[in-house]
Write a protein that holds these residues in place. Sequence first.
Motif, mmCIF file in Angstrom:
data_model
loop_
_atom_site.group_PDB
_atom_site.id
_atom_site.type_symbol
_atom_site.label_atom_id
_atom_site.label_comp_id
_atom_site.label_asym_id
_atom_site.label_seq_id
_atom_site.Cartn_x
_atom_site.Cartn_y
_atom_site.Cartn_z
ATOM 1 N N LEU A 282 1.079 -1.191 0.045
ATOM 2 C CA LEU A 282 0.160 -0.097 -0.013
ATOM 3 C C LEU A 282 0.911 1.135 0.143
ATOM 4 C CD1 LEU A 282 -2.739 1.652 0.405
ATOM 5 C CD2 LEU A 282 -2.331 1.221 2.797
ATOM 6 N N LEU A 283 1.751 1.319 0.939
ATOM 7 C CA LEU A 283 2.722 2.555 1.129
ATOM 8 C C LEU A 283 3.647 2.604 -0.406
ATOM 9 C CD1 LEU A 283 3.760 2.163 4.787
ATOM 10 C CD2 LEU A 283 2.340 3.795 3.644
ATOM 11 N N HIS A 284 3.948 1.625 -0.923
ATOM 12 C CA HIS A 284 4.907 1.589 -2.216
ATOM 13 C C HIS A 284 3.915 2.140 -3.341
ATOM 14 C CE1 HIS A 284 8.820 -0.090 -1.493
ATOM 15 N NE2 HIS A 284 8.201 -0.617 -0.554
ATOM 16 N N GLY A 285 2.629 1.481 -3.398
ATOM 17 C CA GLY A 285 1.631 2.188 -4.358
ATOM 18 C C GLY A 285 1.427 3.606 -4.272
ATOM 19 N N LEU A 286 1.157 3.972 -2.993
ATOM 20 C CA LEU A 286 0.931 5.308 -2.476
ATOM 21 C C LEU A 286 2.040 6.396 -3.039
ATOM 22 C CD1 LEU A 286 -1.359 7.080 -1.522
ATOM 23 C CD2 LEU A 286 -0.034 6.734 0.769
ATOM 24 N N SER A 287 3.359 5.594 -2.678
ATOM 25 C CA SER A 287 4.415 6.604 -3.061
ATOM 26 C C SER A 287 4.410 6.841 -4.580
ATOM 27 C CB SER A 287 5.705 5.698 -2.760
ATOM 28 O OG SER A 287 6.639 6.262 -3.119
#
Length: 142
Positions: free
Chosen positions: A20-25
């Motif tokens: 989720l955090l990698h995609g959000l980034s």
Amino acid sequence: MNKQEIGTFLLRVILGVTFLLHGLSKFQGGLENTSGWFQSIGIPGFMAYVVGTIELVGGIALILGLGTRIISALLIIIMAGAIVYVKFPAGFMGNGEGTGFELDLILMIIALHLVLNGSRFLSIDSKLPNLKRGQDSETIAS
């Protein structure tokens, strides 16, 4: 509930948060930038949109326990691509110029565990009907 179910649940949630955090980034940094970087390493630019969406939406789905095996299989493909196209030349631990592929491999193995075992503890998947092969439409409808 047993210890294995709790352990698998923790793996699912942590993998979900990570992606989720990698995609959000990728979305916050501009998918156009990621697309340009993908093209610079020989990957079609549109794949940045595919990867970013799978990471973001897939991360949320994993946290909720929705489509765990399917999402995890897609993440295995993404991690294999990251290792082969980006990290492999730097080696397992890195080479001073770039990071190694050890963390990508760990994420890939966690995803493989979820593909093989699923994760039904505190998951939406556990609330959905379990359709098995061989059931006729009348059994499924009732």
